[in-house]
Write a protein that holds these residues in place. Structure first.
Motif, PDB file in Angstrom:
ATOM      1  N   SER A  69       0.822  -1.218   0.000  1.00  0.00           N
ATOM      2  CA  SER A  69       0.000   0.000   0.000  1.00  0.00           C
ATOM      3  C   SER A  69       0.853   1.263   0.000  1.00  0.00           C
ATOM      4  N   MET A  70       2.133   1.139   0.339  1.00  0.00           N
ATOM      5  CA  MET A  70       3.016   2.301   0.354  1.00  0.00           C
ATOM      6  C   MET A  70       3.710   2.513  -0.991  1.00  0.00           C
ATOM      7  N   LEU A  71       3.547   1.568  -1.888  1.00  0.00           N
ATOM      8  CA  LEU A  71       4.159   1.665  -3.210  1.00  0.00           C
ATOM      9  C   LEU A  71       3.178   2.300  -4.174  1.00  0.00           C
ATOM     10  N   GLY A  72       3.667   3.003  -5.154  1.00  0.00           N
ATOM     11  CA  GLY A  72       2.808   3.615  -6.158  1.00  0.00           C
ATOM     12  C   GLY A  72       2.295   2.589  -7.148  1.00  0.00           C
ATOM     13  N   SER A  73       1.284   3.005  -7.930  1.00  0.00           N
ATOM     14  CA  SER A  73       0.681   2.073  -8.883  1.00  0.00           C
ATOM     15  C   SER A  73       1.658   1.648  -9.973  1.00  0.00           C
ATOM     16  N   ASN A  74       2.571   2.538 -10.371  1.00  0.00           N
ATOM     17  CA  ASN A  74       3.545   2.137 -11.388  1.00  0.00           C
ATOM     18  C   ASN A  74       4.412   0.989 -10.878  1.00  0.00           C
ATOM     19  N   THR A  75       4.831   1.077  -9.622  1.00  0.00           N
ATOM     20  CA  THR A  75       5.675   0.033  -9.044  1.00  0.00           C
ATOM     21  C   THR A  75       4.900  -1.260  -8.872  1.00  0.00           C
ATOM     22  N   THR A  76       3.703  -1.177  -8.312  1.00  0.00           N
ATOM     23  CA  THR A  76       2.944  -2.399  -8.073  1.00  0.00           C
ATOM     24  C   THR A  76       2.506  -3.063  -9.381  1.00  0.00           C
ATOM     25  N   THR A  77       2.223  -2.255 -10.399  1.00  0.00           N
ATOM     26  CA  THR A  77       1.864  -2.840 -11.695  1.00  0.00           C
ATOM     27  C   THR A  77       3.058  -3.585 -12.288  1.00  0.00           C
ATOM     28  N   ALA A  78       4.221  -2.953 -12.267  1.00  0.00           N
ATOM     29  CA  ALA A  78       5.423  -3.604 -12.790  1.00  0.00           C
ATOM     30  C   ALA A  78       5.733  -4.882 -12.017  1.00  0.00           C
ATOM     31  N   MET A  79       5.591  -4.815 -10.701  1.00  0.00           N
ATOM     32  CA  MET A  79       5.853  -5.998  -9.889  1.00  0.00           C
ATOM     33  C   MET A  79       4.837  -7.095 -10.181  1.00  0.00           C
ATOM     34  N   SER A  80       3.582  -6.723 -10.354  1.00  0.00           N
ATOM     35  CA  SER A  80       2.558  -7.713 -10.675  1.00  0.00           C
ATOM     36  C   SER A  80       2.884  -8.409 -11.983  1.00  0.00           C
ATOM     37  N   MET A  81       3.304  -7.634 -12.973  1.00  0.00           N
ATOM     38  CA  MET A  81       3.652  -8.221 -14.268  1.00  0.00           C
ATOM     39  C   MET A  81       4.854  -9.153 -14.127  1.00  0.00           C
ATOM     40  N   ALA A  82       5.843  -8.734 -13.347  1.00  0.00           N
ATOM     41  CA  ALA A  82       7.013  -9.586 -13.141  1.00  0.00           C
ATOM     42  C   ALA A  82       6.617 -10.881 -12.439  1.00  0.00           C
ATOM     43  N   PHE A  83       5.792 -10.767 -11.419  1.00  0.00           N
ATOM     44  CA  PHE A  83       5.349 -11.957 -10.702  1.00  0.00           C
ATOM     45  C   PHE A  83       4.512 -12.846 -11.602  1.00  0.00           C
ATOM     46  N   PHE A  84       3.623 -12.217 -12.364  1.00  0.00           N
ATOM     47  CA  PHE A  84       2.746 -12.990 -13.241  1.00  0.00           C
ATOM     48  C   PHE A  84       3.559 -13.798 -14.247  1.00  0.00           C
ATOM     49  N   SER A  85       4.601 -13.172 -14.780  1.00  0.00           N
ATOM     50  CA  SER A  85       5.397 -13.849 -15.802  1.00  0.00           C
ATOM     51  C   SER A  85       6.173 -15.038 -15.242  1.00  0.00           C
ATOM     52  N   ARG A  86       6.258 -15.128 -13.929  1.00  0.00           N
ATOM     53  CA  ARG A  86       7.007 -16.226 -13.300  1.00  0.00           C
ATOM     54  C   ARG A  86       6.104 -17.323 -12.734  1.00  0.00           C
ATOM     55  N   THR A  87       4.822 -17.222 -12.965  1.00  0.00           N
ATOM     56  CA  THR A  87       3.916 -18.238 -12.430  1.00  0.00           C
ATOM     57  C   THR A  87       3.958 -19.491 -13.279  1.00  0.00           C
ATOM     58  N   GLU A  88       3.388 -20.543 -12.763  1.00  0.00           N
ATOM     59  CA  GLU A  88       3.346 -21.808 -13.496  1.00  0.00           C
ATOM     60  C   GLU A  88       2.271 -21.795 -14.570  1.00  0.00           C
ATOM     61  N   GLU A  89       1.322 -20.892 -14.496  1.00  0.00           N
ATOM     62  CA  GLU A  89       0.237 -20.806 -15.469  1.00  0.00           C
ATOM     63  C   GLU A  89       0.716 -20.026 -16.693  1.00  0.00           C
ATOM     64  N   LYS A  90       1.251 -20.678 -17.667  1.00  0.00           N
ATOM     65  CA  LYS A  90       1.804 -20.015 -18.848  1.00  0.00           C
ATOM     66  C   LYS A  90       0.749 -19.750 -19.919  1.00  0.00           C
ATOM     67  N   ASN A  91      -0.403 -20.375 -19.832  1.00  0.00           N
ATOM     68  CA  ASN A  91      -1.418 -20.227 -20.870  1.00  0.00           C
ATOM     69  C   ASN A  91      -2.379 -19.073 -20.627  1.00  0.00           C
ATOM     70  N   THR A  92      -2.230 -18.403 -19.523  1.00  0.00           N
ATOM     71  CA  THR A  92      -3.104 -17.261 -19.244  1.00  0.00           C
ATOM     72  C   THR A  92      -2.336 -15.976 -19.493  1.00  0.00           C
ATOM     73  N   PHE A  93      -3.055 -14.934 -19.776  1.00  0.00           N
ATOM     74  CA  PHE A  93      -2.430 -13.657 -20.103  1.00  0.00           C
ATOM     75  C   PHE A  93      -3.299 -12.519 -19.590  1.00  0.00           C
ATOM     76  N   PRO A  94      -2.704 -11.579 -18.882  1.00  0.00           N
ATOM     77  CA  PRO A  94      -3.507 -10.469 -18.372  1.00  0.00           C
ATOM     78  C   PRO A  94      -3.852  -9.487 -19.485  1.00  0.00           C
ATOM     79  N   ASN A  95      -5.034  -8.927 -19.424  1.00  0.00           N
ATOM     80  CA  ASN A  95      -5.400  -7.890 -20.381  1.00  0.00           C
ATOM     81  C   ASN A  95      -4.890  -6.563 -19.848  1.00  0.00           C
TER      82      ASN A  95
END
Length: 181
Positions: free
Chosen positions: A18-44
């Motif tokens: 909650s102390m991080l800005g949206s740019n940081t949390t969005t980038a982190m979410s994308m980084a985390f998402f790209s490392r998940t085991e679910e490779k067939n899903t893609f965020p819009n």
């Protein structure tokens, strides 16, 4: 499943997110998402390409954001489409003899009405596989029981009808905060 993070790291991230800005949390979410085991899903990904409201200086727009969501098979392709659309807006505004500026979110802004800005984005996006969304942030232009636009004040019922008309006219798939809180 964030398998590359230790449990203590994940707990710290959640605690301080909650102390991080949206740019940081969005980038982190994308980084985390790209490392998940679910490779067939893609965020819009939504890209803010045109803005008004409190985020812009010289505009008649009340809508805070006009967003595009590419139908892409990968994050890089979605980003590329967003950038192409964003880049096409400036010359179109110049051809319209309208001075383009960027707002505090780096979206294009100009002295246009909501409908004129939507026309610009709608026209450009016809050649791309994207969908358009808007964030009204209507609480910012609501006062004394009315929605106050640059040239009119309207009731809640008329606001709802206006939103429906825009959704139909511009084939909107996403509408955020069209009414006061």
């Amino acid at each position: 499943k964030l398998y590359f993070l230790k449990n203590t790291q994940l707990q710290k991230l959640k605690k301080f997110s909650s102390m991080l800005g949206s740019n940081t949390t969005t980038a982190m979410s994308m980084a985390f998402f790209s490392r998940t085991e679910e490779k067939n899903t893609f965020p819009n990904l939504l890209g803010n390409v045109f803005g008004g409201g409190i985020h812009s200086k010289k505009t008649r727009m009340n809508i805070q954001e006009i967003l595009v969501m590419p139908e892409a098979s990968s994050i890089p392709k979605a980003i590329d489409t967003n950038i192409k659309i964003w880049k096409e807006i400036r010359p179109k505004l110049i051809n319209m003899k309208v001075k383009p500026e960027t707002n505090i979110e780096s979206a294009w802004s100009a002295d246009l009405t909501d409908e004129e800005a939507l026309d610009v984005v709608f026209d450009i996006t016809k050649k791309y596989p994207v969908r358009i969304g808007i964030d009204f942030a209507a609480s910012h232009f609501y006062g004394k029981g009315k929605y106050v636009y640059y040239n009119r004040k309207i009731s809640r019922e008329r606001q709802i009808n206006y939103v429906i008309d825009l959704a139909e006219q511009y084939n909107l798939f996403y509408i955020e905060d069209p009414l006061n809180q």
